[in-house]
Design a protein around this motif. Structure first.
Motif, PDB file in Angstrom:
ATOM      1  N   PRO A 164       1.270  -6.371   0.318  1.00  0.00           N
ATOM      2  CA  PRO A 164      -0.116  -6.772   0.598  1.00  0.00           C
ATOM      3  C   PRO A 164      -0.902  -5.711   1.380  1.00  0.00           C
ATOM      4  N   LEU A 165      -0.243  -4.997   2.284  1.00  0.00           N
ATOM      5  CA  LEU A 165      -0.924  -3.942   3.038  1.00  0.00           C
ATOM      6  C   LEU A 165      -1.012  -2.650   2.234  1.00  0.00           C
ATOM      7  N   PHE A 184      -4.105  -0.014   1.929  1.00  0.00           N
ATOM      8  CA  PHE A 184      -4.047   1.286   2.598  1.00  0.00           C
ATOM      9  C   PHE A 184      -3.307   2.382   1.835  1.00  0.00           C
ATOM     10  N   GLY A 185      -2.533   2.030   0.835  1.00  0.00           N
ATOM     11  CA  GLY A 185      -1.750   3.021   0.110  1.00  0.00           C
ATOM     12  C   GLY A 185      -0.262   2.807   0.322  1.00  0.00           C
ATOM     13  N   LEU A 188       1.532   3.972   6.210  1.00  0.00           N
ATOM     14  CA  LEU A 188       1.019   3.591   4.891  1.00  0.00           C
ATOM     15  C   LEU A 188      -0.212   4.443   4.589  1.00  0.00           C
ATOM     16  N   GLY A 189      -0.267   4.979   3.381  1.00  0.00           N
ATOM     17  CA  GLY A 189      -1.392   5.811   2.998  1.00  0.00           C
ATOM     18  C   GLY A 189      -1.338   7.154   3.699  1.00  0.00           C
ATOM     19  N   GLN A 190      -2.464   7.842   3.723  1.00  0.00           N
ATOM     20  CA  GLN A 190      -2.525   9.156   4.365  1.00  0.00           C
ATOM     21  C   GLN A 190      -3.904   9.364   4.975  1.00  0.00           C
ATOM     22  N   LEU A 191      -4.024  10.423   5.760  1.00  0.00           N
ATOM     23  CA  LEU A 191      -5.304  10.725   6.391  1.00  0.00           C
ATOM     24  C   LEU A 191      -6.379  10.907   5.329  1.00  0.00           C
ATOM     25  N   PRO A 192      -7.602  10.514   5.577  1.00  0.00           N
ATOM     26  CA  PRO A 192      -8.110  10.002   6.849  1.00  0.00           C
ATOM     27  C   PRO A 192      -8.041   8.488   6.988  1.00  0.00           C
ATOM     28  N   HIS A 193      -7.608   7.773   5.927  1.00  0.00           N
ATOM     29  CA  HIS A 193      -7.676   6.306   5.959  1.00  0.00           C
ATOM     30  C   HIS A 193      -6.326   5.614   6.119  1.00  0.00           C
ATOM     31  N   ALA A 229      -6.630  -8.890   8.269  1.00  0.00           N
ATOM     32  CA  ALA A 229      -5.957 -10.099   8.746  1.00  0.00           C
ATOM     33  C   ALA A 229      -5.202 -10.836   7.641  1.00  0.00           C
ATOM     34  N   GLU A 230      -5.814 -11.004   6.468  1.00  0.00           N
ATOM     35  CA  GLU A 230      -5.152 -11.762   5.401  1.00  0.00           C
ATOM     36  C   GLU A 230      -3.894 -11.070   4.876  1.00  0.00           C
ATOM     37  N   PRO A 231      -3.948  -9.758   4.522  1.00  0.00           N
ATOM     38  CA  PRO A 231      -2.700  -9.124   4.090  1.00  0.00           C
ATOM     39  C   PRO A 231      -1.658  -9.051   5.197  1.00  0.00           C
ATOM     40  N   MET A 232      -2.097  -8.929   6.449  1.00  0.00           N
ATOM     41  CA  MET A 232      -1.141  -8.929   7.555  1.00  0.00           C
ATOM     42  C   MET A 232      -0.425 -10.263   7.637  1.00  0.00           C
ATOM     43  N   ALA A 233      -1.157 -11.365   7.489  1.00  0.00           N
ATOM     44  CA  ALA A 233      -0.542 -12.689   7.541  1.00  0.00           C
ATOM     45  C   ALA A 233       0.454 -12.874   6.397  1.00  0.00           C
ATOM     46  N   LYS A 234       0.146 -12.304   5.221  1.00  0.00           N
ATOM     47  CA  LYS A 234       1.075 -12.396   4.085  1.00  0.00           C
ATOM     48  C   LYS A 234       2.365 -11.629   4.367  1.00  0.00           C
ATOM     49  N   VAL A 235       2.247 -10.451   4.976  1.00  0.00           N
ATOM     50  CA  VAL A 235       3.442  -9.669   5.325  1.00  0.00           C
ATOM     51  C   VAL A 235       4.267 -10.436   6.353  1.00  0.00           C
TER      52      VAL A 235
END
Length: 197
Positions: free
Chosen positions: A65-66, A70-71, A95-100, A181-187
């Protein structure tokens, strides 16, 4: 209790999962009232949840979910610390890479029966005094989310488990991404299912 609170002085960030399949529900739905963790009369006769430690928390977490936000997961690091009857499992992942990109830290503290509830109630009072909290329904016996300078946090308690998940920007001083918040809650929910004994 004093020892547990001292341990939580370290950045408490956690979520957990386990590769073992389990058809039982991850947890009892939480009441939405502020610090309420007690079970209702309807669930009081159910067997209380029980959680266990795993050899590698990172290996059992489900970050999909994250990752969709974010990647992909690029790096993971697991740490275990045991003090008496309590074990703290931590997984820090990029997760992901710079800058995001973001750093996701999950900390699962597994202890004696009802230790998660005790930690939750004590630390929630502290957070209530300093942060704006949002309750999360149907996650563990109690859960809430808040944001601060360190990132976005989801805190969950159920029986002998206290779980904290934090998402922070990979780049220092970067503006936080739109609230995850939603993907965090799923994780977090997947972690509870995976750690269920």
């Amino acid at each position: 209790m004093k020892t547990l609170l001292v341990l939580l002085g370290v950045p408490v960030v956690a979520l957990a999962g386990c590769a073992q399949a389990d058809d039982r529900p991850a947890s009892t739905p939480a009441p939405t009232s502020a610090a309420a963790v007690p079970r209702t009369a309807a669930t009081a006769t159910d067997s209380p949840a029980s959680y266990r430690t795993v050899d590698d928390l990172c290996a059992v977490l489900e970050f999909r979910p994250l990752s969709e936000v974010f990647g992909p997961v690029r790096r993971r690091q697991h740490q275990t610390r045991a003090v008496g009857a309590t074990t703290s499992l931590t997984c820090a992942s990029t997760l992901g890479q710079l800058p995001h990109g973001v750093v996701v830290t999950v900390q699962a503290t597994v202890g004696p029966p009802e230790s998660g509830r005790v930690m939750y109630e004590g630390l929630r009072r502290v957070h209530d005094d300093t942060e704006s909290l949002t309750d999360i329904a149907d996650l563990g016996a109690g859960a809430y989310q808040y944001n601060d300078d360190a990132g976005s946090h989801v805190v969950v308690a159920d029986a002998n488990l206290y779980l904290v998940l934090t998402v922070a920007p990979l780049r220092l001083n970067a503006a936080p991404h739109a609230e995850p918040a939603e993907p965090m809650a799923k994780v977090a929910a997947a972690a509870l299912t995976a750690l269920r004994a």
